[in-house]
Write a protein that holds these residues in place. Sequence first.
Motif, PDB file in Angstrom:
ATOM      1  N   ASN A 125       0.220  -1.207   0.336  1.00  0.00           N
ATOM      2  CA  ASN A 125       0.437  -0.110  -0.116  1.00  0.00           C
ATOM      3  C   ASN A 125       0.882   1.852   0.285  1.00  0.00           C
ATOM      4  O   ASN A 125       0.724   2.549  -0.440  1.00  0.00           O
ATOM      5  N   LYS A 126       1.777   1.206   0.490  1.00  0.00           N
ATOM      6  CA  LYS A 126       2.729   2.250   0.847  1.00  0.00           C
ATOM      7  C   LYS A 126       3.438   2.416  -0.754  1.00  0.00           C
ATOM      8  O   LYS A 126       3.362   4.019  -1.111  1.00  0.00           O
ATOM      9  N   PHE A 127       4.128   1.363  -0.485  1.00  0.00           N
ATOM     10  CA  PHE A 127       4.601   1.416  -2.485  1.00  0.00           C
ATOM     11  C   PHE A 127       3.237   2.008  -4.033  1.00  0.00           C
ATOM     12  O   PHE A 127       3.738   2.227  -4.870  1.00  0.00           O
ATOM     13  N   SER A 128       2.366   1.413  -3.217  1.00  0.00           N
ATOM     14  CA  SER A 128       0.926   2.126  -3.698  1.00  0.00           C
ATOM     15  C   SER A 128       0.976   3.906  -4.452  1.00  0.00           C
ATOM     16  O   SER A 128       0.268   4.021  -5.187  1.00  0.00           O
TER      17      SER A 128
ATOM     18  N   LEU B  67       6.821   2.934  -8.055  1.00  0.00           N
ATOM     19  CA  LEU B  67       6.339   1.505  -7.454  1.00  0.00           C
ATOM     20  C   LEU B  67       5.077   0.993  -7.951  1.00  0.00           C
ATOM     21  O   LEU B  67       4.882  -0.265  -7.858  1.00  0.00           O
ATOM     22  N   ASN B  68       4.423   1.730  -8.430  1.00  0.00           N
ATOM     23  CA  ASN B  68       2.493   1.436  -8.252  1.00  0.00           C
ATOM     24  C   ASN B  68       2.675   0.495  -9.268  1.00  0.00           C
ATOM     25  O   ASN B  68       2.018  -1.237  -9.009  1.00  0.00           O
ATOM     26  N   ASP B  69       3.226   0.722 -10.465  1.00  0.00           N
ATOM     27  CA  ASP B  69       3.272  -0.292 -12.274  1.00  0.00           C
ATOM     28  C   ASP B  69       3.776  -1.487 -11.490  1.00  0.00           C
ATOM     29  O   ASP B  69       3.931  -2.759 -11.753  1.00  0.00           O
ATOM     30  N   TRP B  70       5.201  -1.222 -10.253  1.00  0.00           N
ATOM     31  CA  TRP B  70       6.400  -2.234 -10.416  1.00  0.00           C
ATOM     32  C   TRP B  70       6.160  -3.469  -9.571  1.00  0.00           C
ATOM     33  O   TRP B  70       5.393  -4.501  -9.958  1.00  0.00           O
ATOM     34  N   ILE B  71       5.183  -3.559  -8.613  1.00  0.00           N
ATOM     35  CA  ILE B  71       5.113  -3.978  -7.447  1.00  0.00           C
ATOM     36  C   ILE B  71       3.909  -4.974  -7.618  1.00  0.00           C
ATOM     37  O   ILE B  71       3.733  -5.968  -6.945  1.00  0.00           O
ATOM     38  N   ARG B  72       2.823  -3.858  -8.979  1.00  0.00           N
ATOM     39  CA  ARG B  72       1.771  -5.285  -9.946  1.00  0.00           C
ATOM     40  C   ARG B  72       2.262  -6.616 -10.829  1.00  0.00           C
ATOM     41  O   ARG B  72       1.232  -6.886 -10.799  1.00  0.00           O
TER      42      ARG B  72
ATOM     43  N   VAL C  89       9.709   6.136   0.710  1.00  0.00           N
ATOM     44  CA  VAL C  89       9.108   5.730  -0.336  1.00  0.00           C
ATOM     45  C   VAL C  89      10.519   6.313  -1.548  1.00  0.00           C
ATOM     46  O   VAL C  89      11.022   5.478  -2.349  1.00  0.00           O
ATOM     47  N   GLU C  90      10.879   7.579  -1.387  1.00  0.00           N
ATOM     48  CA  GLU C  90      12.097   7.890  -2.334  1.00  0.00           C
ATOM     49  C   GLU C  90      12.984   7.078  -2.457  1.00  0.00           C
ATOM     50  O   GLU C  90      13.329   7.278  -3.094  1.00  0.00           O
ATOM     51  N   MET C  91      13.000   6.553  -2.179  1.00  0.00           N
ATOM     52  CA  MET C  91      14.596   6.179  -1.450  1.00  0.00           C
ATOM     53  C   MET C  91      14.301   4.629  -1.812  1.00  0.00           C
ATOM     54  O   MET C  91      15.521   3.844  -2.573  1.00  0.00           O
ATOM     55  N   ILE C  92      13.366   3.847  -1.854  1.00  0.00           N
ATOM     56  CA  ILE C  92      13.157   2.893  -2.209  1.00  0.00           C
ATOM     57  C   ILE C  92      13.032   2.557  -3.458  1.00  0.00           C
ATOM     58  O   ILE C  92      12.871   2.117  -4.409  1.00  0.00           O
ATOM     59  N   GLU C  93      12.677   4.143  -4.239  1.00  0.00           N
ATOM     60  CA  GLU C  93      12.059   3.886  -5.686  1.00  0.00           C
ATOM     61  C   GLU C  93      13.805   4.482  -6.214  1.00  0.00           C
ATOM     62  O   GLU C  93      13.382   3.739  -7.208  1.00  0.00           O
ATOM     63  N   GLY C  94      14.337   4.865  -5.418  1.00  0.00           N
ATOM     64  CA  GLY C  94      16.315   4.569  -5.784  1.00  0.00           C
ATOM     65  C   GLY C  94      16.599   3.464  -6.422  1.00  0.00           C
ATOM     66  O   GLY C  94      17.038   3.236  -6.985  1.00  0.00           O
ATOM     67  N   ALA C  95      16.116   2.749  -4.743  1.00  0.00           N
ATOM     68  CA  ALA C  95      16.859   1.590  -5.242  1.00  0.00           C
ATOM     69  C   ALA C  95      16.227   0.257  -5.769  1.00  0.00           C
ATOM     70  O   ALA C  95      17.017  -0.019  -6.658  1.00  0.00           O
ATOM     71  N   ILE C  96      14.943   0.752  -6.763  1.00  0.00           N
ATOM     72  CA  ILE C  96      14.067  -0.160  -7.828  1.00  0.00           C
ATOM     73  C   ILE C  96      14.344   0.180  -8.170  1.00  0.00           C
ATOM     74  O   ILE C  96      14.892  -0.765  -8.915  1.00  0.00           O
ATOM     75  N   SER C  97      15.709   1.915  -8.632  1.00  0.00           N
ATOM     76  CA  SER C  97      15.444   2.280 -10.465  1.00  0.00           C
ATOM     77  C   SER C  97      17.303   1.350 -10.507  1.00  0.00           C
ATOM     78  O   SER C  97      16.604   0.988 -11.518  1.00  0.00           O
ATOM     79  N   ARG C  98      17.797   1.401  -9.468  1.00  0.00           N
ATOM     80  CA  ARG C  98      19.166   0.799  -9.472  1.00  0.00           C
ATOM     81  C   ARG C  98      19.060  -0.617  -9.572  1.00  0.00           C
ATOM     82  O   ARG C  98      19.982  -1.500 -10.494  1.00  0.00           O
ATOM     83  N   PHE C  99      18.126  -1.324  -8.723  1.00  0.00           N
ATOM     84  CA  PHE C  99      18.118  -3.346  -9.478  1.00  0.00           C
ATOM     85  C   PHE C  99      17.388  -3.291 -10.104  1.00  0.00           C
ATOM     86  O   PHE C  99      17.878  -4.159 -11.224  1.00  0.00           O
ATOM     87  N   GLU C 100      16.756  -2.453 -10.988  1.00  0.00           N
ATOM     88  CA  GLU C 100      16.514  -2.796 -12.660  1.00  0.00           C
ATOM     89  C   GLU C 100      17.783  -2.859 -13.009  1.00  0.00           C
ATOM     90  O   GLU C 100      17.800  -2.881 -14.670  1.00  0.00           O
TER      91      GLU C 100
END
Length: 340
Positions: free
Chosen positions: A245-248, A253-258, A282-293
């Motif tokens: 819900n937080k990611f959403s 992150l909304n589309d990524w987690i789905r 959430v901004e920190m998680i966005e950056g981490a997911i971007s680097r992961f991708e």
Amino acid sequence: MSLNFYTLDTDVVIDGYVVTASTQYQFALDKFVPLIGRLEIQRDALNTKFYSRLEDDIVRGCVMPPITIALIHSFPARKQTKNSIEEYISQNISNAFVLDGIQRLNTLRRAALKDGFDATRAIHVNFIIASSRDRLLYRMITLNNGQKPMSARHQIDVLADAFFNFDGVDLKLVAEKGKGRVRAPESFKKADFVKGYVAYLSGSVNIDNQKIIEEKMDELIASKIIDSDIPTSKVEFMDIVELVNKFSKSGKLNDWIRVQNNFIGFCVGAKTSAPKLKSVEVEMIEGAISRFEQAFSSINVSKVNLGKVRRELVAYFFQNYQSLNKLDEFELLDKISDRI
């Protein structure tokens, strides 16, 4: 007309109670039969020769095997008295679930329409009160594993819809077919959500391997759930739902987690790191997911099973979020490539 309680035992593993009781057929018809409708996904009422015979036997005076009713409630830490547990059960029957005895109750309902039916005869019932949904499912699977009527995945599928009402969160669940009940912005397919829940319970992303016979896959999943740390875990699946819900709230992150594979991997990985993820912006998680991708995009897709690898690496990333989120693209690529 009420419940007669006999024994009360504490189930330390599920942090709950097991109670034996009896009542009359009429009470079961009034209070237990309506509970069947609480589950959106329910096995159809069977009208086989066996149940037709049972229907006649009920009228003739047989005693049915006990049915099992479950409730979910976390009592205060202090020891509960027998009276307080009995009072809770009596006042909360309408919030319960029928775990075992759906067909018997349907048969009882039909028998009640026949001449000679005695509504005052006794029916025996076991109540299971668990402190959480996860612990209740754990107990069900440990009791039922190896029996044919309902696999672990089917049990979870049947109960997930009733369990998760998402009060206080923005997540909503939509069935892929039929009249899906929308409960709570963007929606998950129910099938994807259940897969994520199975992955969380089993601690494994390997939950639908087409190379394994379905029956054996069900047994493997049940075995993993039994071997998992659900009874001692400080994380509940609703903690994972709150993170989703937080990611959403984030457009990125909304589309990524789905994406199904991302969601399944996240459910496994966040089982370890949920308490710390809750405090991350959430901004920190966005950056981490971007680097992961970015790192993930360097994997040679012709050399791997991409879906399987994505699940595994997402799980690995979130299991080790505290250390991996600090790495740049190439440092992270070096780490995740060792996991393939």
